[in-house]
Design a protein around this motif. Structure first.
Motif, PDB file in Angstrom:
ATOM      1  N   VAL A 120      43.930  44.232  35.447  1.00 50.13           N
ATOM      2  CA  VAL A 120      43.694  43.761  36.735  1.00 50.13           C
ATOM      3  C   VAL A 120      43.131  42.216  36.592  1.00 50.13           C
ATOM      4  O   VAL A 120      42.212  42.094  35.890  1.00 50.13           O
ATOM      5  CB  VAL A 120      42.434  44.602  37.608  1.00 50.13           C
ATOM      6  N   VAL A 121      43.843  41.283  37.301  1.00 47.92           N
ATOM      7  CA  VAL A 121      43.518  39.812  37.071  1.00 47.92           C
ATOM      8  C   VAL A 121      42.556  39.555  38.207  1.00 47.92           C
ATOM      9  O   VAL A 121      43.098  39.691  39.227  1.00 47.92           O
ATOM     10  CB  VAL A 121      44.833  38.983  36.838  1.00 47.92           C
ATOM     11  N   TYR A 122      41.478  38.619  38.000  1.00 50.67           N
ATOM     12  CA  TYR A 122      40.486  38.381  39.238  1.00 50.67           C
ATOM     13  C   TYR A 122      40.074  36.933  38.615  1.00 50.67           C
ATOM     14  O   TYR A 122      39.661  36.953  37.466  1.00 50.67           O
ATOM     15  CB  TYR A 122      39.855  39.315  39.478  1.00 50.67           C
ATOM     16  N   PRO A 123      39.783  36.096  39.545  1.00 48.27           N
ATOM     17  CA  PRO A 123      38.806  34.960  39.145  1.00 48.27           C
ATOM     18  C   PRO A 123      37.553  35.169  39.163  1.00 48.27           C
ATOM     19  O   PRO A 123      36.978  36.064  39.778  1.00 48.27           O
ATOM     20  CB  PRO A 123      39.054  33.947  40.502  1.00 48.27           C
ATOM     21  N   THR A 124      36.640  34.426  38.187  1.00 50.16           N
ATOM     22  CA  THR A 124      35.228  34.498  38.262  1.00 50.16           C
ATOM     23  C   THR A 124      34.696  32.893  38.555  1.00 50.16           C
ATOM     24  O   THR A 124      35.503  31.942  37.977  1.00 50.16           O
ATOM     25  CB  THR A 124      34.599  34.824  36.931  1.00 50.16           C
ATOM     26  N   PRO A 125      33.795  32.952  39.335  1.00 46.64           N
ATOM     27  CA  PRO A 125      32.859  33.861  40.175  1.00 46.64           C
ATOM     28  C   PRO A 125      33.772  34.510  41.244  1.00 46.64           C
ATOM     29  O   PRO A 125      34.733  34.023  42.051  1.00 46.64           O
ATOM     30  CB  PRO A 125      31.759  33.412  40.621  1.00 46.64           C
ATOM     31  N   SER A 126      33.676  35.942  41.473  1.00 48.47           N
ATOM     32  CA  SER A 126      34.159  36.723  42.533  1.00 48.47           C
ATOM     33  C   SER A 126      33.413  37.940  42.786  1.00 48.47           C
ATOM     34  O   SER A 126      32.694  38.372  41.783  1.00 48.47           O
ATOM     35  CB  SER A 126      35.475  36.866  42.506  1.00 48.47           C
ATOM     36  N   TRP A 127      33.242  38.589  44.015  1.00 51.57           N
ATOM     37  CA  TRP A 127      32.724  39.713  44.064  1.00 51.57           C
ATOM     38  C   TRP A 127      33.101  40.948  44.015  1.00 51.57           C
ATOM     39  O   TRP A 127      33.826  41.527  44.157  1.00 51.57           O
ATOM     40  CB  TRP A 127      32.211  39.671  45.866  1.00 51.57           C
ATOM     41  N   ASN A 128      32.329  41.791  42.963  1.00 52.58           N
ATOM     42  CA  ASN A 128      32.381  43.057  42.600  1.00 52.58           C
ATOM     43  C   ASN A 128      33.905  43.624  41.678  1.00 52.58           C
ATOM     44  O   ASN A 128      33.828  44.799  41.684  1.00 52.58           O
ATOM     45  CB  ASN A 128      32.201  44.010  43.742  1.00 52.58           C
ATOM     46  N   ASN A 129      34.865  42.545  41.459  1.00 51.18           N
ATOM     47  CA  ASN A 129      35.838  43.248  41.051  1.00 51.18           C
ATOM     48  C   ASN A 129      35.780  43.740  39.602  1.00 51.18           C
ATOM     49  O   ASN A 129      36.349  44.609  39.161  1.00 51.18           O
ATOM     50  CB  ASN A 129      36.918  41.739  40.794  1.00 51.18           C
ATOM     51  N   ASN A 130      34.645  43.118  38.806  1.00 54.60           N
ATOM     52  CA  ASN A 130      34.456  43.717  37.657  1.00 54.60           C
ATOM     53  C   ASN A 130      33.814  45.073  37.725  1.00 54.60           C
ATOM     54  O   ASN A 130      34.325  46.055  36.844  1.00 54.60           O
ATOM     55  CB  ASN A 130      33.460  42.994  36.985  1.00 54.60           C
ATOM     56  N   HIS A 131      33.286  45.662  38.824  1.00 51.94           N
ATOM     57  CA  HIS A 131      32.823  47.012  38.968  1.00 51.94           C
ATOM     58  C   HIS A 131      33.799  47.839  39.454  1.00 51.94           C
ATOM     59  O   HIS A 131      33.935  48.893  38.743  1.00 51.94           O
ATOM     60  CB  HIS A 131      31.500  46.872  40.056  1.00 51.94           C
ATOM     61  N   TYR A 132      34.559  47.277  40.083  1.00 50.96           N
ATOM     62  CA  TYR A 132      35.831  48.238  40.640  1.00 50.96           C
ATOM     63  C   TYR A 132      36.888  48.483  39.404  1.00 50.96           C
ATOM     64  O   TYR A 132      37.391  49.575  39.310  1.00 50.96           O
ATOM     65  CB  TYR A 132      36.594  47.723  41.795  1.00 50.96           C
ATOM     66  N   CYS A 133      36.913  47.356  38.628  1.00 52.41           N
ATOM     67  CA  CYS A 133      37.664  47.718  37.383  1.00 52.41           C
ATOM     68  C   CYS A 133      37.060  48.773  36.583  1.00 52.41           C
ATOM     69  O   CYS A 133      37.857  49.601  36.058  1.00 52.41           O
ATOM     70  CB  CYS A 133      37.543  46.495  36.606  1.00 52.41           C
ATOM     71  N   ARG A 134      35.821  48.821  36.597  1.00 46.27           N
ATOM     72  CA  ARG A 134      35.106  49.842  35.680  1.00 46.27           C
ATOM     73  C   ARG A 134      35.216  51.320  36.292  1.00 46.27           C
ATOM     74  O   ARG A 134      35.434  52.178  35.432  1.00 46.27           O
ATOM     75  CB  ARG A 134      33.746  49.518  35.190  1.00 46.27           C
ATOM     76  N   LYS A 159      48.504  31.955  35.763  1.00 46.68           N
ATOM     77  CA  LYS A 159      49.875  32.234  35.075  1.00 46.68           C
ATOM     78  C   LYS A 159      49.978  32.960  33.860  1.00 46.68           C
ATOM     79  O   LYS A 159      50.670  33.956  33.824  1.00 46.68           O
ATOM     80  CB  LYS A 159      50.645  31.097  35.036  1.00 46.68           C
ATOM     81  N   PRO A 160      49.174  32.578  32.795  1.00 53.55           N
ATOM     82  CA  PRO A 160      49.291  33.354  31.480  1.00 53.55           C
ATOM     83  C   PRO A 160      48.699  34.528  31.473  1.00 53.55           C
ATOM     84  O   PRO A 160      49.159  35.505  30.534  1.00 53.55           O
ATOM     85  CB  PRO A 160      48.074  32.511  30.685  1.00 53.55           C
ATOM     86  N   HIS A 161      48.288  35.236  32.417  1.00 50.20           N
ATOM     87  CA  HIS A 161      47.574  36.615  32.578  1.00 50.20           C
ATOM     88  C   HIS A 161      48.544  37.542  33.253  1.00 50.20           C
ATOM     89  O   HIS A 161      48.206  38.876  33.517  1.00 50.20           O
ATOM     90  CB  HIS A 161      46.087  36.537  33.198  1.00 50.20           C
ATOM     91  N   LEU A 162      49.536  37.081  33.950  1.00 52.32           N
ATOM     92  CA  LEU A 162      50.350  37.898  34.987  1.00 52.32           C
ATOM     93  C   LEU A 162      51.141  38.783  34.180  1.00 52.32           C
ATOM     94  O   LEU A 162      51.443  39.955  35.030  1.00 52.32           O
ATOM     95  CB  LEU A 162      50.950  37.200  36.086  1.00 52.32           C
ATOM     96  N   LYS A 163      51.809  38.694  33.325  1.00 48.36           N
ATOM     97  CA  LYS A 163      52.663  39.342  32.703  1.00 48.36           C
ATOM     98  C   LYS A 163      52.108  40.929  32.398  1.00 48.36           C
ATOM     99  O   LYS A 163      51.064  41.140  31.597  1.00 48.36           O
ATOM    100  CB  LYS A 163      53.130  38.854  31.337  1.00 48.36           C
ATOM    101  N   GLY A 164      52.621  42.002  32.859  1.00 49.64           N
ATOM    102  CA  GLY A 164      52.353  43.325  32.695  1.00 49.64           C
ATOM    103  C   GLY A 164      51.078  43.667  33.613  1.00 49.64           C
ATOM    104  O   GLY A 164      50.773  44.770  33.684  1.00 49.64           O
ATOM    105  N   ALA A 165      50.455  42.812  34.460  1.00 47.84           N
ATOM    106  CA  ALA A 165      49.456  43.196  35.447  1.00 47.84           C
ATOM    107  C   ALA A 165      50.018  44.004  36.663  1.00 47.84           C
ATOM    108  O   ALA A 165      51.081  43.872  36.931  1.00 47.84           O
ATOM    109  CB  ALA A 165      48.840  41.964  35.770  1.00 47.84           C
TER     110      ALA A 165
END
Length: 418
Positions: A120-134, A159-165
């Motif tokens: 799961v690719v997400y920008p930081t800062p952003s709200w709660n994506n880290n918690h939903y990943c966990r 771009k560098p992070h989307l392969k396989g996401a």
């Protein structure tokens, strides 16, 4: 005691911890400008009268049994019409899921799409994506953004992070920054997703976008809210939108949100949200459906509500910028949308009058709570490390007068640091 690894590894909300400190000071009689919680003081920003009376009417009419798992039909129909009228988006009622605010819908999106180990690719800062990943056992791929682009992610950064996401989680206007995607930046990101999906075989999961636009009705000046499917219609089968009335109508406690997207995903999300029992209360659903038809009242409410929010944001922004001009190590990004101002307080490493060194953003924040009687939230609560000296200030729970009276206290507190 032995408990699950998930429970052991989950972290509590840093925002709630900060709010607890503020509430304790308030209990002792302190007057605090609380710019922490992304909520509204309902005495300052009440919900629309028509929505309130509609809720009361629905209770009087005994609309108090279980709602359908996907949401009451009349609300899904009205949401469909609302999306068409406001955004030019064509989604039928089977592509719409109603739930108790946006959180169950974000959880449902993750649960419907993510298997343990999926990226799961997400920008930081952003709200709660880290918690939903966990929650889902996802492999977190946080993408660090910068003030140079208003903390909005760019195609070059992603771009560098989307392969396989499996999922790209985006939000605009963004919580915590109140900043927004430009048309060009979002188009370029959409094109990356289209290109990545063309490389995948039919038996592979595609790359989906979760697009949180819960603040889409709260934009200021000439700012325009852009969304992926409007810009690139070929993405319609790959975008799950998160939306609702919580922020745009100051109705955080009413708990009516909706997701919309490809029917095969929405249908699975319905099952997940149904098993959790995270429905929006039926009276509130019925009332929201009725209120969405009252276009004139809705527009009048939004005009007044947005003007008052913008006035508070502008007062805070101008106060910070004047401090910067006067030599304080602070800065702010001009507000674009939502209820947030992005504020820099560059005082990590400074020493308090008591001789304590402010080692990180958390220390700076608690110093301001104590000395300036103000509460803001460090970006570390949104996935960055605590050496980042940027903060979220939320104006929804403060009056304009609270904000105006806070600025001199902030000046005095910062002037004491060495």
């Amino acid at each position: 005691m032995n408990i699950s690894k998930l429970a052991n590894n989950l972290e509590g909300s840093e925002i709630i911890k900060i709010a607890g400190e503020i509430n304790e000071l308030k209990r002792k009689g302190e007057q605090i400008a609380n710019l922490t919680i992304g909520d509204f003081d309902s005495t300052i920003y009440p919900i629309p009268d028509g929505l309130k009376s509609g809720i009361m009417d629905a209770y009087s009419e005994n609309q108090t049994n279980y709602p359908p798992a996907e949401g009451v039909a009349v609300l899904r129909d009205q949401v469909s019409a609302f999306l068409k009228e406001r955004f030019g988006l064509e989604y039928n009622s089977k592509q719409i899921l109603v739930a108790g605010g946006s959180r169950p819908l974000i959880y449902g999106t993750f649960m419907a799409l993510i298997d343990p180990g999926d990226k799961v690719v997400y920008p930081t800062p952003s709200w709660n994506n880290n918690h939903y990943c966990r929650f889902t056992g996802a492999k977190e791929i946080p993408v660090v953004t910068t003030a140079a682009n208003n903390f909005m992610p760019t195609a070059e950064e992603i771009k560098p992070h989307l392969k396989g996401a499996t999922l790209l989680a985006l939000c605009s206007p963004l919580n915590p920054t109140g900043t927004m995607f430009s048309k060009k930046d979002l188009e370029e990101i959409c094109d990356l997703v289209i290109a990545e999906n063309k490389t995948r075989s039919a038996d592979e999961k595609p790359l989906y976008i979760m697009y949180d636009q819960i603040y889409s009705l709260l934009t200021f000046g000439d700012q325009f809210h852009y969304d992926p499917v409007s810009l690139r219609p070929e993405l319609k089968n790959y975008v799950i939108y998160i939306d609702g009335i919580s922020k745009g109508l100051a109705a955080t406690g009413v708990r009516v949100g909706w997701a919309f997207g490809p029917e095969h995903v929405i249908d699975k999300m319905k099952t997940i949200v149904g098993h959790v029992g995270a429905w929006a209360p039926k009276p509130e659903q019925v009332a929201t459906a009725k209120y969405l038809t009252q276009q004139s009242e809705l527009n009048d409410y939004l005009t007044s509500f947005k003007a008052r929010i913008q006035k508070s944001l502008d007062a805070l922004y101008q106060g910070i910028i004047q401090m910067k001009a006067d030599g304080f190590a602070v800065d702010a990004i001009n507000p674009m949308g939502a209820i947030y101002l992005t504020v820099q307080v560059d005082y990590i490493g400074k020493t308090t009058p008591e001789g304590e060194i402010l080692k990180n953003s958390t220390d700076v924040n608690f110093y301001l709570i104590k000395e300036a009687k103000m509460g803001i939230v460090p970006f570390s609560a949104f996935g960055t490390n605590n050496s980042v000296n940027w903060f979220r200030a939320s104006v929804g729970a403060c009056s304009l007068e609270d904000i105006q009276e806070m600025i001199p206290r902030m000046r005095l507190a910062l002037s004491k640091l060495k």
